[in-house]
Design a protein around this motif. Structure first.
Motif, PDB file in Angstrom:
ATOM      1  N   VAL A 176     -14.231 -19.606 -27.847  1.00 16.35           N
ATOM      2  CA  VAL A 176     -15.544 -19.687 -27.199  1.00 16.35           C
ATOM      3  C   VAL A 176     -16.367 -20.811 -27.810  1.00 16.35           C
ATOM      4  CG1 VAL A 176     -17.755 -18.502 -26.899  1.00 16.35           C
ATOM      5  CG2 VAL A 176     -15.612 -17.296 -26.428  1.00 16.35           C
ATOM      6  N   VAL A 177     -16.365 -20.909 -29.130  1.00 17.09           N
ATOM      7  CA  VAL A 177     -17.115 -21.970 -29.807  1.00 17.09           C
ATOM      8  C   VAL A 177     -16.603 -23.337 -29.360  1.00 17.09           C
ATOM      9  CG1 VAL A 177     -17.542 -23.068 -32.038  1.00 17.09           C
ATOM     10  CG2 VAL A 177     -17.756 -20.590 -31.821  1.00 17.09           C
ATOM     11  N   ARG A 178     -15.286 -23.480 -29.295  1.00 12.41           N
ATOM     12  CA  ARG A 178     -14.694 -24.763 -28.918  1.00 12.41           C
ATOM     13  C   ARG A 178     -15.008 -25.113 -27.462  1.00 12.41           C
ATOM     14  NH1 ARG A 178     -10.055 -23.530 -30.163  1.00 12.41           N
ATOM     15  NH2 ARG A 178      -9.023 -23.280 -28.148  1.00 12.41           N
ATOM     16  N   MET A 179     -14.931 -24.132 -26.581  1.00 13.13           N
ATOM     17  CA  MET A 179     -15.192 -24.386 -25.160  1.00 13.13           C
ATOM     18  C   MET A 179     -16.662 -24.741 -24.919  1.00 13.13           C
ATOM     19  SD  MET A 179     -12.396 -24.252 -23.425  1.00 13.13           S
ATOM     20  CE  MET A 179     -11.655 -25.022 -24.865  1.00 13.13           C
ATOM     21  N   GLN A 229     -20.100 -34.925 -11.604  1.00 13.23           N
ATOM     22  CA  GLN A 229     -18.876 -35.660 -11.277  1.00 13.23           C
ATOM     23  C   GLN A 229     -18.348 -36.372 -12.517  1.00 13.23           C
ATOM     24  OE1 GLN A 229     -19.855 -38.271  -8.016  1.00 13.23           O
ATOM     25  NE2 GLN A 229     -20.421 -36.585  -6.671  1.00 13.23           N
ATOM     26  N   VAL A 230     -19.256 -37.022 -13.239  1.00 14.82           N
ATOM     27  CA  VAL A 230     -18.875 -37.713 -14.476  1.00 14.82           C
ATOM     28  C   VAL A 230     -18.416 -36.701 -15.518  1.00 14.82           C
ATOM     29  CG1 VAL A 230     -19.707 -39.198 -16.340  1.00 14.82           C
ATOM     30  CG2 VAL A 230     -20.477 -39.595 -13.992  1.00 14.82           C
ATOM     31  N   GLU A 231     -19.117 -35.566 -15.598  1.00 16.17           N
ATOM     32  CA  GLU A 231     -18.786 -34.538 -16.588  1.00 16.17           C
ATOM     33  C   GLU A 231     -17.414 -33.932 -16.323  1.00 16.17           C
ATOM     34  OE1 GLU A 231     -19.849 -32.147 -19.962  1.00 16.17           O
ATOM     35  OE2 GLU A 231     -20.570 -34.039 -19.126  1.00 16.17           O
ATOM     36  N   LEU A 232     -17.109 -33.662 -15.062  1.00 15.32           N
ATOM     37  CA  LEU A 232     -15.808 -33.093 -14.721  1.00 15.32           C
ATOM     38  C   LEU A 232     -14.668 -34.029 -15.093  1.00 15.32           C
ATOM     39  CD1 LEU A 232     -16.067 -31.280 -11.253  1.00 15.32           C
ATOM     40  CD2 LEU A 232     -15.357 -30.306 -13.428  1.00 15.32           C
ATOM     41  N   ALA A 277     -13.023 -20.820 -17.340  1.00 13.46           N
ATOM     42  CA  ALA A 277     -11.725 -21.082 -16.731  1.00 13.46           C
ATOM     43  C   ALA A 277     -10.795 -21.840 -17.666  1.00 13.46           C
ATOM     44  CB  ALA A 277     -11.918 -21.873 -15.434  1.00 13.46           C
ATOM     45  N   LEU A 278     -11.365 -22.683 -18.547  1.00 15.38           N
ATOM     46  CA  LEU A 278     -10.556 -23.475 -19.471  1.00 15.38           C
ATOM     47  C   LEU A 278     -10.120 -22.688 -20.701  1.00 15.38           C
ATOM     48  CD1 LEU A 278     -12.637 -26.796 -19.382  1.00 15.38           C
ATOM     49  CD2 LEU A 278     -10.333 -26.486 -18.471  1.00 15.38           C
ATOM     50  N   ALA A 279     -10.849 -21.635 -21.035  1.00 19.85           N
ATOM     51  CA  ALA A 279     -10.607 -20.902 -22.287  1.00 19.85           C
ATOM     52  C   ALA A 279      -9.175 -20.384 -22.433  1.00 19.85           C
ATOM     53  CB  ALA A 279     -11.619 -19.758 -22.422  1.00 19.85           C
ATOM     54  N   PRO A 280      -8.556 -19.819 -21.382  1.00 21.97           N
ATOM     55  CA  PRO A 280      -7.175 -19.308 -21.545  1.00 21.97           C
ATOM     56  C   PRO A 280      -6.102 -20.395 -21.566  1.00 21.97           C
ATOM     57  CG  PRO A 280      -8.350 -18.160 -19.783  1.00 21.97           C
ATOM     58  CD  PRO A 280      -9.118 -19.406 -20.082  1.00 21.97           C
ATOM     59  N   GLU A 282     -10.414 -35.154 -21.488  1.00 23.87           N
ATOM     60  CA  GLU A 282     -10.395 -34.636 -22.856  1.00 23.87           C
ATOM     61  C   GLU A 282      -9.401 -33.491 -23.025  1.00 23.87           C
ATOM     62  OE1 GLU A 282     -14.109 -33.732 -24.662  1.00 23.87           O
ATOM     63  OE2 GLU A 282     -15.010 -35.685 -24.198  1.00 23.87           O
ATOM     64  N   THR A 283      -9.281 -32.636 -22.007  1.00 24.59           N
ATOM     65  CA  THR A 283      -8.358 -31.500 -22.106  1.00 24.59           C
ATOM     66  C   THR A 283      -6.927 -31.879 -21.748  1.00 24.59           C
ATOM     67  OG1 THR A 283      -8.821 -30.807 -19.823  1.00 24.59           O
ATOM     68  CG2 THR A 283     -10.205 -29.859 -21.570  1.00 24.59           C
TER      69      THR A 283
END
Length: 353
Positions: free
Chosen positions: A116-119, A175-178, A149-152, A184-185
């Motif tokens: 959670v902290v990382r996400m 859009q830029v953030e996505l 949604a990214l956590a798992p 990054e992921t």
């Protein structure tokens, strides 16, 4: 990574059956930002639901890492979905929402806390960890939904028009953030939208859909510059279509004072030219030259759209960047000379009109 092989989907039975997808086939590479783009009812959300497992296909294969997952239950697929309405729990804090799926999977508490902290750091919401999700703005809720949604750590993240509820300024920021999050992921993102700008801004490749079929799959630049047919040309950005013909290696536009040499079979064609390539600078080498009447000037801040009418009544739109030299000044009612550069023209089959 993901292969769709002749996927079909029909709803209903017998004479009342409606086919939403017609033998759709393509592949998506690992780490790719892939977008399904098309108008409402084209089948893009249905296709996303098949990948997620929310709907079974009527036929075909859905192969992930060499294994057909078409009949696999949604909770057994390494796939997560971000929905249009975010589907957050308003009574939970931001941190609790992000860690919810991990808790349901029985992950150790220490792992949940660390994830959670990382996400939250990834989506830049660490300072709101203890705030209730119902107290957040639309853009913040969207980031929480992404973090959850990214956590798992899914192999694939599906995004079903997640920016449609945001205002224009925030939508452009997201859009830029996505795109940043995807890079990054390193995850594979499959994004559904009807917004051409979103697709062009973020995607590595885009699949343009219509009537449950794939019209073209290509990079944003290729789709814009080299559309496969008139539907793609008209759906991606603004464009002009002019009836023309090829004869004896010459491109002939009835309204033009000049012709162009082309390597194209004889016969009728549809001439496509983007508004930014219509030049209000008179004669140019290697261009078709036309006379047009200025009907309307529409100011868009950075650009002005010049609506023209050719002698035979055909409409033509030019886009001139404001503050730049080189554009011939004109006023409504003027009759002017315009040029269509040969290297900016694309010939499409006339039957695609």
């Amino acid at each position: 990574m993901l292969d769709l092989r002749n996927l079909t989907k029909s709803f209903g039975k017998g004479d009342s059956a409606v086919t939403a997808l017609h033998e759709v086939s393509f592949s998506i590479a690992e780490g790719e930002f892939f977008t399904l783009l098309g108008p409402s009812g084209c089948g893009k959300t249905t296709l996303l639901r098949l990948i997620a497992g929310f709907e079974p296909p009527s036929g075909g294969e859905l192969v992930l890492d060499g294994r057909d997952i078409a009949q696999m239950a949604p909770n057994r697929r390494p796939v997560n979905t971000v929905f249009q309405n975010y589907a957050l729990f308003p009574h939970m804090t931001v941190a609790e929402n992000v860690g919810f799926a991990l808790g349901a999977q029985g992950r150790p508490k220490s792992e949940i806390t660390e994830t959670v902290v990382r996400m939250l750091e990834l989506v830049q919401l660490s300072h709101l960890a203890q705030r209730k999700s119902g107290e957040l703005s639309g853009g913040q809720q969207q980031r929480v939904a992404l973090a959850r949604a990214l956590a798992p750590k899914p192999r694939i993240l599906l995004l079903d028009e997640p920016l449609s509820a945001l205002d224009m300024k925030l939508r452009k920021e997201m859009q830029v953030e996505l795109k940043r999050l995807q890079q990054e992921t390193g995850l594979t993102f499959i994004f559904v939208t009807h917004d051409q700008e979103e697709a062009l801004t973020m995607s590595d490749r885009i699949a343009v859909m219509a009537g449950g079929r794939i019209q073209q799959i290509a990079s944003p630049r290729e789709l814009y510059d080299q559309p496969a047919n008139r539907f793609v040309a008209g759906f991606i950005g603004e464009t002009n279509f002019l009836p023309a013909a090829c004869s004896g290696g010459q491109l002939i536009l009835p309204q033009a004072a000049t012709t162009l040499t082309v390597d194209h079979p004889d016969g009728p064609v549809t001439l496509m030219v983007r508004p930014e390539h219509v030049l209000l600078t008179g004669a140019q080498p290697g261009a078709l030259e036309l006379t047009a009447r200025v009907e309307r000037l529409v100011y868009f801040g950075t650009d002005t759209h010049v609506h023209l009418r050719l002698a035979d009544g055909t409409a033509l739109v030019a886009r001139v960047q404001n503050g730049m030299r080189g554009g011939q000044p004109c006023r409504e009612g003027d009759t002017i000379r315009v040029s269509l550069p040969g290297d900016a023209l694309r010939l499409l089959p006339q039957e695609a009109a």
